[in-house]
Design a protein around this motif. Structure first.
Motif, short mmCIF file in Angstrom:
data_model
loop_
_atom_site.label_atom_id
_atom_site.label_comp_id
_atom_site.label_asym_id
_atom_site.label_seq_id
_atom_site.Cartn_x
_atom_site.Cartn_y
_atom_site.Cartn_z
N ALA A 292 0.85 -1.19 0.00
CA ALA A 292 0.00 0.00 0.00
C ALA A 292 0.89 1.24 0.00
O ALA A 292 1.77 1.35 0.84
N GLU B 48 10.60 1.90 6.51
CA GLU B 48 9.14 2.00 6.66
C GLU B 48 8.66 0.75 7.38
O GLU B 48 8.61 -0.32 6.80
N GLU C 175 5.96 -1.75 8.86
CA GLU C 175 4.59 -2.05 8.43
C GLU C 175 4.09 -3.38 9.01
O GLU C 175 4.87 -4.30 9.24
N ASP D 220 9.47 -2.02 4.66
CA ASP D 220 9.44 -1.63 3.25
C ASP D 220 10.55 -0.61 3.04
O ASP D 220 10.34 0.59 3.13
N LYS E 233 11.75 0.32 -4.33
CA LYS E 233 11.47 -0.55 -3.19
C LYS E 233 11.80 -2.02 -3.44
O LYS E 233 11.47 -2.86 -2.61
N THR F 84 2.88 2.38 5.80
CA THR F 84 3.66 2.86 6.95
C THR F 84 3.10 4.17 7.49
O THR F 84 2.62 5.00 6.72
#
Ligand code: MN
Length: 300
Positions: free
Chosen positions: A84, A133, A135, A164, A177, A247
């Motif tokens: 996301a 990040e 998550e 992430d 990423k 995140t």
């Protein structure tokens, strides 16, 4: 129940027992399983058949100590990692973004970017900024296509913690990423029955012991059922697929020698270290397009 992958290339699956040891369950995978899939995917695919034996083993114990084995990412070969983009309002604000998941939809990370708990994140460039990040992610339990939001829970096998890792700049998200090692996940999958409602889960992330992220999963813009339902309307989801929920505020730069810890209550605590050994000059420039850096500093 907590399930781990370990051994060479994650070739073994274990249940984490009540005494903190690992019971190797690889031999319990039914003969008819699809051997093209990694062993955790086979366990998820046949879970209904073997779960009662796993429950027995969980209360037993006496296996290898958890701390004595090298953990692999819980699923080593998901057919995809769906993620996301902007799914907490406070993160949208810190990134000076004008849009969130409602208009952005989802993106994919390369499954080859996965590493396990205790692994090392390799930063590829010496002239770009990379952020952590933290998550919550979940693992799909059944083939899912056009699932309704109200039925989404039936398709969730369990939950894990995911980092992430992200290069800032204007390249497509799938590039920024998906570098090798940019998706630490683990230490295990906790089955959904043990987590219950995710609304009261708390997510925290530290870098070198300093708390950077502290959020409630209930602040997600799209919750877990909405993410699964929408993803399944775009692409068929398979057992073992990983969906990361996004995140919250508090992303920041990571560099050589950093230790990153991400924790979700009732799920687990994932830690990795960072190296920039062998980092090169970036081929692409990143430009000024795309997400603005969350601070005014020039990328290091
Ligand atoms: Mn993310």
């Amino acid at each position: 129940m907590r399930l781990v992958s370990f051994g060479e290339y994650g070739s073994r699956v274990g249940v984490v027992c009540r005494d903190g040891t690992i019971s190797d369950i690889t031999g319990l995978i039914p003969a008819g399983s699809d051997r093209r899939h990694g062993v955790m995917r086979q366990v998820i695919e046949s879970y209904g058949e073997i779960s009662s034996r796993l429950v027995d083993l969980e209360s037993g114990g006496g296996g290898q100590r958890l701390g004595s084995v090298t953990l692999s990412p819980p699923v080593t070969d998901p057919s995809k990692i769906v993620a996301a983009p902007v799914n907490y309002l406070d993160h949208m604000e810190e990134m000076h973004q004008l849009s969130h998941i409602d208009s952005l939809g989802l993106f994919l990370k390369a499954p080859s970017s996965l590493i396990g708990h205790g692994g090392i994140v390799h930063l590829p460039y010496n002239n770009r900024r990379f952020d952590q990040e933290g998550e919550l992610c979940f693992v799909v339990g059944r083939v899912a296509r056009n699932v309704k939001v109200e039925e989404a829970d039936d398709y969730i096998f369990g939950y894990s913690v995911l980092l992430d890792i992200t290069m800032r700049g204007g390249e497509d998200r799938s590039t920024r990423k998906s570098f090798d090692t940019f998706t630490p996940m683990g230490p295990w999958i906790v089955t959904a029955d043990e987590v219950g409602s995710v609304d009261d889960l708390e997510l925290r992330c530290w870098v070198n012991g300093e708390l950077r992220q502290d959020a409630r999963v209930s602040d997600l813009i799209w919750g877990v059922p909405e993410l699964l339902a929408y993803a399944s309307s775009v692409m068929t989801l398979y057992p073992g697929d990983v969906i990361s929920t996004g995140t919250p505020k508090g992303v920041g730069p990571i560099c050589e020698g950093d230790e990153i810890v991400a924790e979700v209550s009732r799920v687990g605590r994932l830690s990795v270290t960072v190296t920039s050994l062998g980092a090169m000059f970036s081929v692409t420039r990143g430009g000024t397009a795309g997400p603005t850096q969350p601070s005014d500093e020039e990328p290091g």
